[in-house]
Design an enzyme around this catalytic site. Structure first.
Site, PDB file in Angstrom:
ATOM      1  N   GLU A   9       0.787  -1.239   0.000  1.00  0.00           N
ATOM      2  CA  GLU A   9       0.000   0.000   0.000  1.00  0.00           C
ATOM      3  C   GLU A   9       0.819   1.290   0.000  1.00  0.00           C
ATOM      4  OE1 GLU A   9      -2.852  -0.344   3.178  1.00  0.00           O
ATOM      5  OE2 GLU A   9      -4.054  -1.806   2.081  1.00  0.00           O
ATOM      6  N   GLU A  24      -6.098  -8.097  -0.337  1.00  0.00           N
ATOM      7  CA  GLU A  24      -6.899  -7.903   0.871  1.00  0.00           C
ATOM      8  C   GLU A  24      -8.336  -7.592   0.482  1.00  0.00           C
ATOM      9  OE1 GLU A  24      -5.363  -4.920   3.478  1.00  0.00           O
ATOM     10  OE2 GLU A  24      -3.275  -5.601   3.316  1.00  0.00           O
TER      11      GLU A  24
END
Length: 807
Positions: free
Chosen positions: A463, A568
């Site tokens: 991320e 995710e």
């Protein structure tokens, strides 16, 4: 299998097999039993066998003149073993049913110590024996086998009965379930990955059993089992393995790098190729284990974030723990590593129908510098345990570098809440250089043949904030990481891991065409609904939201970019849950999160799972199935969440796969998801050959990299890179340690590697220049760079950007 008249076919003669460990004992012109082309049937897999086999070679041959204790590959028959007497040789291994307990759970006794005979390929994974002949209950070998072969030396029926009784007695005494059918799977490649092992393990490997054996071959100490078998762990505790999907575990202390285990019948065993784009990833994250996160360990054992009110991230948690010497100081984190995820979790993951785990790790698994307070190097020991357990249960690993020095996103799970200091601010270049070193170090380790078939994917940075960093500079960083990983592993032919790039929170279409021709790269997205606008609509209203929101775009990315998946996702449709947004930061849903003043109601409705109605659970199940079907290749976040030490229950139930299994809102079989979205044209692949390491892999056109050279000329919030601190590659390079083993036989050799796959990769680590000045790596983007940057004639220059050649 329907009864049919026997087809008498000519049987192949038993060959004299070669054996590299007993040179001269066998005919060297015969085939090696472990070669890729050697099978007792022409087919590679049981399902490929025809219903009728006239003219083909026999299906029951399992063991021939091989080394004692090792099987000869036979996909059709299951595994049989060479023995020391004619009565149980390969020809007469198919003994009639007897009263002795079968070593295969759920099957009738087969009269053989080594397991029941399986003739029909459609019987694979079944609990019933299929009749071979038309003679009713007659033993299955009577017609076909005895027609082709004369009996061995004349022996009385009484002696045969005695031998069978002894075999049964041995089984009862040992009470060990040994479904030795692992040899139905063709080893992938040569036996390189399990050819240098032996002994029993210590440190990161179970050491409760001792064994010896020929490297690369099963030994007498092999322990394996399927559904219902008992597993004994490293500390001596036991549990029952539950797997209704045909999976089995396998651990040989004399050969700890074997890859025979299989998570489920539909997932390739570890010694087979997992074909990305064809085989589906059904995975789960082990979040909060080796990188802590407040909402996942609000309590747990030992208590973490609730115990220390000042802790908002692992930095502040480490500082608070280190000061708490009365309760063990920073060593409390190791207690967490030992207890939060254990071997049994891996067994349960395989039993849940999942075939991958994504494991977040942090750079401090390798080292820390300066005043960084993290517990250095310790978590790596537990990542080694994860590799061991994943190997034992046939699960593949996606290792994800979750936290970089300085933080790549400013969130608590990057190590420190606050600022972004990777490719941003005055230390942005130096921190990126250091981060690339850590990528290189991990890549060198997991590219070693002992680990490459287990750790098959590498998420090089979790991320990163592309809107802050800039997509162009992130692409430069990604290309540099690509070159480092491929330098470690080599190009093509399945060498080394898939390289997983997070989309940086940009639309997936913005990555279409990135690095065309690159060898095995994947795009990782984290599609969450819960962090946007909040709604108090019932869970049932989200039944098709994943299908309409994600399905088409993931399909398109599989074509436009290549391998694309969700690293995710969760069942959360609101941001409810204690500390989901961070410690003390409130929730959007209740209107007490920064920037939100309007409440949608109380979060209790979404967090008190013990009060959920059957309808709520069914709606949550529907959302989970729709998500899985739309995403196609996915990792749920996360496997488990610790109980609060205050309330005694899980405070964020929508994020725990394990809790959902236990309470009925996650599927017991993830294949239930297939077709949930009603997609008439799901992406079926295959990926282009170069995208899976085939022809053309690694041939990236120069035109595709001309604008993404390294290092960047400018850094976001920092300015010209030449005016910012940077490092030089002159330091000693850290090498990650390998597990250690105890020799159990002077003839066995053990090689766990040396932590570094490519000895030609000899550049030093990025370290400070003695005559230059540096800021704290975590200083923040608003600090001014040092002035003067370097002293006198020793002033260093940032090298001109160049295209880094592919390895």
């Amino acid at each position: 299998m329907a009864s049919r008249q026997p087809q008498h076919v000519p049987y192949e003669p038993l060959p004299n097999l070669t054996d590299s460990h007993h040179e001269g004992l066998y005919d060297p012109s015969s085939p090696d039993p472990q070669s890729l082309s050697f099978h007792n049937t022409p087919q590679n897999y049981p399902v490929d066998l025809p219903d009728d086999i006239p003219g083909s070679r026999p299906r029951f041959l399992g063991a021939a003149a091989t080394e004692a204790g090792f099987s000869r590959d036979s996909y059709a028959s299951g595994q049989t073993y060479h023995s020391y007497n004619d009565n149980s040789s390969s020809v007469y291994q198919l003994n009639p049913p007897s009263r002795n307990e079968s070593p295969v759970p759920g099957r009738q006794g087969a009269g053989s110590v080594y397991g029941a005979y399986k003739d029909d390929p459609r019987e694979y994974g079944s609990t019933q024996d299929m009749a071979l002949s038309s003679m009713g209950g007659a033993p299955r070998y009577l017609e076909e086998k005895r027609t082709a072969y004369a009996p061995p030396r004349a022996k009385s029926k009484r002696k045969l009965m005695i031998l069978a009784g002894i075999a049964g007695l041995i089984l009862l005494i040992l009470a060990v379930v040994i479904p030795l059918y692992f040899a139905v799977f063709k080893p992938k490649g040569s036996t390189q990955n399990d050819a240098t092992t032996g002994g029993s393990s210590s440190a990161a490997q179970p050491s409760s059993t001792q064994g010896s054996g020929t490297p690369g071959k099963p030994s007498s100490a092999v322990v394996t089992g399927g559904d219902g078998s008992k597993v004994t762990t490293e500390d001596g505790t036991t549990f029952t393995y539950s797997n209704k999907f045909g999976g089995f575990w396998y651990f040989d202390p004399a050969n700890p790098f074997n890859n025979y285990a299989q998570a489920q019948s539909w997932t390739p065993a570890l010694n087979q190729t997992f074909t990305f784009g064809t085989n589906r990833i059904k995975g789960v994250n082990l979040g909060g284990w080796l990188v802590t996160e407040p909402f996942m360990q609000v309590g747990s054992s030992p208590a973490l974030y609730e115990k220390y009110p000042s802790a908002v991230d692992e930095w502040t948690l480490s500082v608070a723990m280190a000061a708490d010497t009365a309760n063990g100081g920073l060593s409390q984190l190791e207690t967490h590593y030992k207890t939060f995820i254990t071997e049994q979790d891996f067994a349960e993951i395989a039993g849940a129908g999942l075939n991958f785990v994504r494991i977040p790790i942090a750079y401090w698994a390798i080292e820390t510098r300066g005043n960084e307070p993290f517990l250095a190097k310790t978590s790596w020991t537990y990542f080694l345990k994860a590799i061991e357990w994943a190997r034992k249960y046939g699960i593949r690993i996606n290792v994800d570098l979750h936290a970089l020095p300085g933080s790549q996103n400013g969130w608590n799970h990057s190590g420190k809440l606050g600022d972004i200091n990777v490719l941003n601010g005055p230390m942005g270049l130096a921190n990126a250089q250091r981060s690339l070193d850590y990528i290189r170090i991990i890549a060198e380790f997991i590219s070693q043949p002992q680990y490459a078939d287990v750790v098959v994917m590498f998420g090089i940075t979790n991320e990163p904030q592309a809107p802050v960093i800039g997509q162009n500079n992130l692409e430069r960083y990604y290309l540099q990481a690509y070159n480092l990983v491929r330098t470690a592993s080599g190009i093509g032919a399945g060498n080394g891991p898939f390289i997983s790039y997070h989309d940086g929170f940009l639309d997936r279409t913005q990555w279409a065409g990135f690095l065309p021709g690159a060898d095995r790269i994947a795009l990782d997205s984290h599609p969450y609904i819960c962090f946007g606008a909040q709604s108090n609509a019932a869970m049932s209203t989200y039944a098709t939201t994943p299908c309409t929101t994600w399905g088409s775009s993931f399909n398109q990315s599989m074509t436009a970019f290549g391998m694309t998946g969700a690293g995710e996702f969760s069942n959360a449709v609101t941001d409810c849950g204690k500390w989901v947004n961070g410690v003390g930061l409130g929730t959007r849903y209740e209107g007490n999160y920064t920037g939100y003043t309007t409440s949608s109601g109380s979060c209790t409705t979404w967090t008190d799972y013990q009060a959920w109605t059957p309808a709520t659970k069914a709606a949550t199940m529907q959302f989970a199935l729709a998500s899985m079907d739309a995403l196609q290749n996915w990792f749920f976040w996360t496997w488990k969440i610790g109980n609060s030490s205050v309330s005694g229950q899980i405070e964020s139930p929508s994020w725990s796969y394990q809790l959902g299994l236990q309470n009925g809102w996650m599927p017991l079989d993830p294949r239930q998801a297939d077709g949930t979205c009603g997609n008439t044209a799901p992406w079926n692949g295959p990926l282009q050959s170069y995208q899976t390491g085939g022809a053309g892999a690694g041939q990236i056109p120069a035109s595709a990299t001309a604008s993404i050279v390294w290092p960047p000329a400018t850094i976001s919030s920092g300015g010209a890179a030449s005016l910012l601190p940077s490092y030089t590659p002159t330091g000693p390079i850290p090498t990650l340690p390998v597990p250690t083993f105890t020799q159990s036989s002077s003839k066995a050799t053990i090689s766990a590697g040396n932590g570094w796959q490519n000895p030609s990769d000899s550049a030093g680590a990025m370290v400070a220049i003695a005559t230059c000045s540096y800021l704290d790596p975590w200083v923040g983007p608003n600090a001014a760079p040092p002035s003067p940057l370097c002293s006198g004639a020793a002033k260093r220059e940032v090298p001109e950007p160049t295209i880094t050649p592919a390895p």
